[in-house]
Design an enzyme around this catalytic site. Sequence first.
Site, PDB file in Angstrom:
ATOM      1  N   ASP A 328       0.967  -1.099   0.135  1.00  0.00           N
ATOM      2  CA  ASP A 328      -0.090   0.002   0.096  1.00  0.00           C
ATOM      3  C   ASP A 328       0.965   1.146  -0.002  1.00  0.00           C
ATOM      4  O   ASP A 328       2.076   1.081   0.463  1.00  0.00           O
ATOM      5  CB  ASP A 328      -0.826   0.021   1.117  1.00  0.00           C
ATOM      6  CG  ASP A 328      -1.470   1.198   1.541  1.00  0.00           C
ATOM      7  OD1 ASP A 328      -2.446   1.579   0.487  1.00  0.00           O
ATOM      8  OD2 ASP A 328      -1.593   1.977   2.579  1.00  0.00           O
ATOM      9  N   ASP A 521      -1.206  -0.250   6.093  1.00  0.00           N
ATOM     10  CA  ASP A 521      -1.076   0.323   7.346  1.00  0.00           C
ATOM     11  C   ASP A 521      -2.437  -0.017   8.122  1.00  0.00           C
ATOM     12  O   ASP A 521      -2.628   0.584   8.987  1.00  0.00           O
ATOM     13  CB  ASP A 521      -0.865   1.613   7.389  1.00  0.00           C
ATOM     14  CG  ASP A 521      -1.794   2.401   6.277  1.00  0.00           C
ATOM     15  OD1 ASP A 521      -2.757   1.635   5.923  1.00  0.00           O
ATOM     16  OD2 ASP A 521      -1.901   3.611   6.210  1.00  0.00           O
ATOM     17  N   ASP A 525      -7.160  -0.787   4.060  1.00  0.00           N
ATOM     18  CA  ASP A 525      -6.803  -1.849   3.596  1.00  0.00           C
ATOM     19  C   ASP A 525      -6.644  -3.196   4.356  1.00  0.00           C
ATOM     20  O   ASP A 525      -6.154  -4.463   4.059  1.00  0.00           O
ATOM     21  CB  ASP A 525      -5.297  -1.712   2.923  1.00  0.00           C
ATOM     22  CG  ASP A 525      -4.472  -1.281   3.899  1.00  0.00           C
ATOM     23  OD1 ASP A 525      -4.661  -1.433   5.179  1.00  0.00           O
ATOM     24  OD2 ASP A 525      -3.288  -0.845   3.637  1.00  0.00           O
TER      25      ASP A 525
HETATM   26  P1  ADP Z   1      -3.648   4.744  -0.064  1.00  0.00           P
HETATM   27  O1  ADP Z   1      -4.090   3.334  -0.927  1.00  0.00           O
HETATM   28  O2  ADP Z   1      -2.757   5.809  -0.514  1.00  0.00           O
HETATM   29  O3  ADP Z   1      -3.423   4.305   1.340  1.00  0.00           O
HETATM   30  P2  ADP Z   1      -6.620   5.256   0.667  1.00  0.00           P
HETATM   31  O4  ADP Z   1      -7.128   4.011  -0.228  1.00  0.00           O
HETATM   32  O5  ADP Z   1      -6.453   5.439   2.035  1.00  0.00           O
HETATM   33  O6  ADP Z   1      -5.004   5.643   0.095  1.00  0.00           O
HETATM   34  O7  ADP Z   1      -7.265   6.709   0.046  1.00  0.00           O
HETATM   35  C1  ADP Z   1      -7.289   6.978  -1.313  1.00  0.00           C
HETATM   36  C2  ADP Z   1      -7.691   8.404  -1.809  1.00  0.00           C
HETATM   37  O8  ADP Z   1      -8.792   8.814  -1.115  1.00  0.00           O
HETATM   38  C3  ADP Z   1      -6.563   9.444  -0.991  1.00  0.00           C
HETATM   39  O9  ADP Z   1      -5.662   9.460  -1.832  1.00  0.00           O
HETATM   40  C4  ADP Z   1      -7.624  10.474  -0.881  1.00  0.00           C
HETATM   41  O10 ADP Z   1      -7.652  11.185  -1.979  1.00  0.00           O
HETATM   42  C5  ADP Z   1      -8.916   9.856  -0.712  1.00  0.00           C
HETATM   43  N1  ADP Z   1      -9.168   9.897   0.721  1.00  0.00           N
HETATM   44  C6  ADP Z   1      -9.330   8.788   1.587  1.00  0.00           C
HETATM   45  N2  ADP Z   1      -9.592   9.323   2.947  1.00  0.00           N
HETATM   46  C7  ADP Z   1      -9.756  10.680   2.757  1.00  0.00           C
HETATM   47  C8  ADP Z   1      -9.860  11.442   3.954  1.00  0.00           C
HETATM   48  N3  ADP Z   1     -10.363  11.308   5.250  1.00  0.00           N
HETATM   49  N4  ADP Z   1      -9.951  12.841   3.461  1.00  0.00           N
HETATM   50  C9  ADP Z   1      -9.869  13.219   2.354  1.00  0.00           C
HETATM   51  N5  ADP Z   1      -9.378  12.445   1.315  1.00  0.00           N
HETATM   52  C10 ADP Z   1      -9.663  11.168   1.623  1.00  0.00           C
HETATM   53 MG    MG Z   2      -3.613   3.230   3.182  1.00  0.00          MG
END
Ligand code: ADP
Ligand code: MG
Length: 628
Positions: A328, A521, A525
Site C-alpha cells: 500500500d 497500514d 486496506d
Molecule cells: P492509499 O491507498 O494511498 O493508502 P486510501 O485508499 O486510504 O489511500 O485513500 C485513497 C484516496 O482517497 C486518498 O488519496 C484521498 O484522495 C482519498 N481519501 C481517503 N480518505 C480521505 C479523507 N479522510 N479525506 C480526504 N481524502 C480522503
Molecule cells: Mg493506506
Amino acid sequence: MSRKQKKMLIRVLIAAVLLIALQFIPTDGALRLILYLIPYLVIGYDILLKALKGIKNCQVFDESFLMAVATIGAIALALHEQSGDYTEAVAVMLFYQIGELFQSYAVGKSRRNISDLMDIRPDYANVERDGRLEQVDPDEVEIGTVIVVQPGEKVPIDGIVLEGASSLNTSALTGESLPRDVKEGDEIISGCINMSGLLKIRTTKEFGESTVSKILDLVENASSRKSKSEEFIAKFARVYTPAVCYAALALAVLPPLVRMLGLGLPADWDNWIGRALTFLVISCPCALVISIPLSFFAGIGGASAAGVLVKGSNYMETLSKTKVVVFDKTGTLTRGVFEVNGIHHSELEDEKLLEYAALAESASSHPISKSIQKAYGKEIDRSRVTDIREISGGGVTAKVDGIEVAAGNDKLMKQLGIEYISCRSVGTIVHMAINGSYAGHIVISDVVKPHSREAVQALKAAGIRKTVMLTGDRRQVAEKVAADLGVDEVCSELLPADKVEKVEELIQKKSEKEKLAFVGDGINDAPVLSRADIGIAMGAMGSDAAIEAADVVLMDDDPLKIAKAIKISRKCLRIVYQNIVFAIGIKLLFLALGALGIANMWMAIFADVGVMIIAVLNAIRALFVKKL
Ligand code: ADP
Ligand code: MG
C-alpha cells in the site's frame, strides 16, 4: 533453573552415584536386583507412572511407554539369563532423563530469552489515593482512572496525558531508539518507558485491552498456531510410535519362530528379544518432536526482538515462501504525514476553508485527515460537527455548523455530482464542496519514508520476483513515488474493494508454491491484509485494526523490516528442515543397525540423546537474527 528442574537434577545425581557405586560392590541374586532397582526407581518412577497412565487411558504408544517397556524388558532379560547385568536398564533410563532435563532447560531458557527481549510487561500501576501513591496490580485499574508514571517507570496502561510532559523510550516496542516526546492531551501507549518527567495519565483502556497485553498475547500465542511442518511431525509421531512398537514385537517373535520351525535351528529367543528392546530405545522420536516446535519458537522470538511480530509458525512458513510483495502507498511506503502545499481556487479565505476541512475530517483516522487537522492547528470543537460519513477511498462528508461540507478526491466529487476544477500540481488533492457547490481544493503532499527505496532493493536482493504498489491516490503521485522507489508495477486510483480484486488477480497469476505478501497500514486496506497469503501490517503503533487483521506486524513502520522478516523466516525454515532430515536420518540408520544386532542399548541411548542435543542446539540458532 526451575524447582522442577532442580529436583530432576538431584534425582539424576543420586541415581548416577548409586549406579557407579554398585559397579564396585560385588553382589548377586535377589539382593543385587533390589540394589539396582533403587537407582532405577529413583530416576524412572515418573516415567513408569506415565506409561501406566497411558495404558489406562488407551494412549499406549508414547515415549514413556517405549522407555518403560525397553528398560523393564532389559531387566527381565537379565533375570532370565541370570547375568545380573542390570546396569544397562538403569543407564538407559538415566540418560533418557538427562536428555529430558536438558531439553526442558533449553526450552525454558529460550522462552525466558524471548520474554527478556520483550521486556515490556509492567508489574504495577501507581494510583493516587488520599494523597499517597499506591502500587496496584494493573489488572485492577478501571478505565478512566488517573495513574501516575514516574521517570524510569514503564507506562502500564494505554491512556491520555492529563498532566506533565516527558519523553518516552519506545525501543522495546519498536526497536526504534529515538525518544518520543509527549505532553498534555497526547495519547500514550503502554510498554514505553517514561524517561524524564512525571506524567499523570487518564487510562482509556483496561490492562487486558492495552497495547502491551495485546503484544504479549500475540507472542505467547504464536506458538500455538501450528505450521505444516509441525502438523507433519505430529501425524508422523502418531503413526511412527505404534509402527515401531509392532516392528519391535515382530523382531522379537518372527526370527526365532522362523529359525525354530523353518530352519530347525535353536530359537535364540534372548538374542532377538534383546535386539527388539534396543530397537525400542532407538526408536524414541523425542529429538524430532521437541526440536521442530522449538525451532519455530526461537525463530518467532528472534523476529520479535528485531521488531517483527509473527503471529504463528504457519505464517513463518508462508513468509519464507514469499515471492511477490504488494505494498500500500500511504502510511506504508510514505510517511502518511501530509503537508499542505497550497490552497487553490478557494471561494473563501484560505484559513476558513482549512477550518471547514479540519472540522469535517475531525472523526477520521486517515493520515490525510490527521494532517489537515494538524495544519489547521487550532482546537477542534467537535460539537459543531454532525452527520459525519466517511467514504473509504474517497473522503468525508459532514455538517459543520449545519452547513454541508464534503472533502475528498475526484471520485467523491463525481459521486456527489459536484463540478470540480482539476489540479495540475503533482500532489494529493482534497477538493472541498460547501453547501453542494465547489469551494476550491487543498494540495497536500507526503514524503517517502527514509528506508523505502532501500527496502525495495533489499527485497530484490533477497530474491523477491515482483514488487507492486497499490494506492487510492492520484496517478501522477503514484507514478512518481513508484519511479522514485523502483517498484515494478503500480496501480492507482483504487477503491479499497479494487485493491482486493487486484491482489486476487496477482494471486491467480503466480504459481501455487509462490506466496504473495501484502504490506499495508490497516487504514482502508484491512480486507486486503486478510486476503493476501500473508498480511504484513505497518503502523502498528496504536493501530489495533492493523494488528488484528495482519499475520505479521512490523513494530516500527520501517519497510526495511519486510526483507528482514522474510530472511528470518527462511533461516528458521532452513533449520526446521535440517532438523527433520537429520533426526529422521540418524533414527533410521540406528534402527537398521539395531535390527541387525550391531547397535546395542548403550549406542542407542547415546544416539538418541546426542541427536536431541544437536537438534535442540540447532533450533536455538533460529533465535539469532541480528545479522540477517
Ligand atoms: P492509499 O491507498 O494511498 O493508502 P486510501 O485508499 O486510504 O489511500 O485513500 C485513497 C484516496 O482517497 C486518498 O488519496 C484521498 O484522495 C482519498 N481519501 C481517503 N480518505 C480521505 C479523507 N479522510 N479525506 C480526504 N481524502 C480522503
Ligand atoms: Mg493506506
